[in-house]
Motif scaffolding. Structure first.
Motif, PDB file in Angstrom:
ATOM      1  N   ASP A  64     -28.483  -5.681 -13.471  1.00 30.87           N
ATOM      2  CA  ASP A  64     -28.838  -5.670 -12.054  1.00 30.87           C
ATOM      3  C   ASP A  64     -28.822  -7.100 -11.487  1.00 30.87           C
ATOM      4  N   CYS A 108     -30.439   7.851 -13.218  1.00 29.72           N
ATOM      5  CA  CYS A 108     -31.174   8.024 -14.487  1.00 29.72           C
ATOM      6  C   CYS A 108     -30.251   7.823 -15.686  1.00 29.72           C
ATOM      7  N   GLN A 132     -28.907  -0.325  -7.505  1.00 30.26           N
ATOM      8  CA  GLN A 132     -29.392   0.751  -6.635  1.00 30.26           C
ATOM      9  C   GLN A 132     -28.510   0.913  -5.394  1.00 30.26           C
ATOM     10  N   ARG A 189     -29.599   4.132 -16.072  1.00 33.16           N
ATOM     11  CA  ARG A 189     -30.735   3.461 -16.717  1.00 33.16           C
ATOM     12  C   ARG A 189     -30.758   3.752 -18.214  1.00 33.16           C
ATOM     13  N   TYR A 236     -30.857  -3.066 -18.339  1.00 39.69           N
ATOM     14  CA  TYR A 236     -30.747  -2.643 -16.936  1.00 39.69           C
ATOM     15  C   TYR A 236     -31.060  -3.802 -15.987  1.00 39.69           C
ATOM     16  N   ARG A 237     -32.175  -4.493 -16.210  1.00 39.88           N
ATOM     17  CA  ARG A 237     -32.560  -5.586 -15.321  1.00 39.88           C
ATOM     18  C   ARG A 237     -31.559  -6.733 -15.378  1.00 39.88           C
TER      19      ARG A 237
END
Length: 250
Positions: A198, A184, A210, A187, A194-195
């Motif tokens: 990632d 959390c 993750q 994020r 974030y994306r």
């Protein structure tokens, strides 16, 4: 553990004097190991199932560290299990000598050898630093149909134990997988990026945010705050740093 007078022999002398290195590793384990660790490991075992003990040691011709191997035999002998001796870490870079977390992130370990489908595995190593080696080996085992029931190391670095203020907390376990709070916070730190970050990890490292360990996720979060403050785009900076770290000669 690094201040133990036998540590240099156990860690670096396998290729020079195997018997002396193994002796030194056993001495360290005997002096540092807590019997309660066996009880903790036993609580995770699925009795009645075939179980093996596996350490992410390098191929015999390049392995200079006796600690992981010696610890695997100590655990195996305590429970009457077999040591898996046909799986090795093949990463050429000396990740255990690199203190830079980004270097360790950008050069994930690779492995070779056959995993037996349906077998339970206890993973052991000498020192828990960021957890990347154990996490990588766990993924390798699961992809081949094996199952990891518990991981155990002789020692853990200060970063991994920084929240464990009591001796028994440091001795009995630190987090390998990231906690919900850590994810959390990651994020929140990355926000709209974030994306993008990632995607950088998935492309450059073959796994996303993750799949980071607890220590790796904390590191990415701390770096993201610094990058955002001074350099702007977090995803662009991580992409640049990963490429730079993985380049020849680094």
């Amino acid at each position: 553990m690094a201040v133990h007078d036998q540590y240099p022999i156990a860690k670096n002398k396998m290729l020079v004097d195997r018997s002396e290195s193994v002796r030194a590793a056993r001495q360290i384990i005997d002096e540092l190991h807590d019997e309660r660790v066996f009880e903790r490991i036993d609580s995770y075992l699925r009795h009645g199932r075939k179980t093996k003990v596996l350490a992410p040691v390098k191929l015999p011709e390049v392995n200079s560290n006796a600690l992981g191997m010696a610890y695997s035999y100590a655990i195996a002998n305590a429970f009457g299990f077999e040591v898996e001796g046909n799986v090795f870490q093949t990463t050429e870079e000396k990740r255990d000598r690199k203190l830079d977390s980004l270097y360790r992130l950008a050069l994930p370990p690779s492995f070779c050898g056959e995993i037996q489908s349906g077998v339970d595995y206890i993973l052991v190593d000498d020192v828990f630093t960021t957890g990347g080696t154990l996490a990588g080996l766990r993924g390798y085992i699961h992809r081949q149909g094996g199952n990891v029931v518990v991981c155990s190391t002789i020692a853990a670095g200060q970063r991994a134990t920084q929240k464990a203020t009591r001796y028994d907390q440091r001795q009995m376990g630190v987090a390998l997988a990231p906690t919900n709070d850590t994810i959390c916070k990651l994020r929140d730190t990355l926000c709209e990026e974030y994306r993008a970050v990632d995607a950088v990890f998935c492309e450059g490292l073959r796994y996303g945010l993750q799949q980071l360990t607890e220590q790796e996720a904390r590191f990415v979060s701390s770096q993201a705050r610094t990058i955002r403050r001074y350099r702007g785009s977090v995803s662009e900076e991580f992409a640049r740093k990963i490429l730079e770290t993985r380049s020849p000669g680094t």
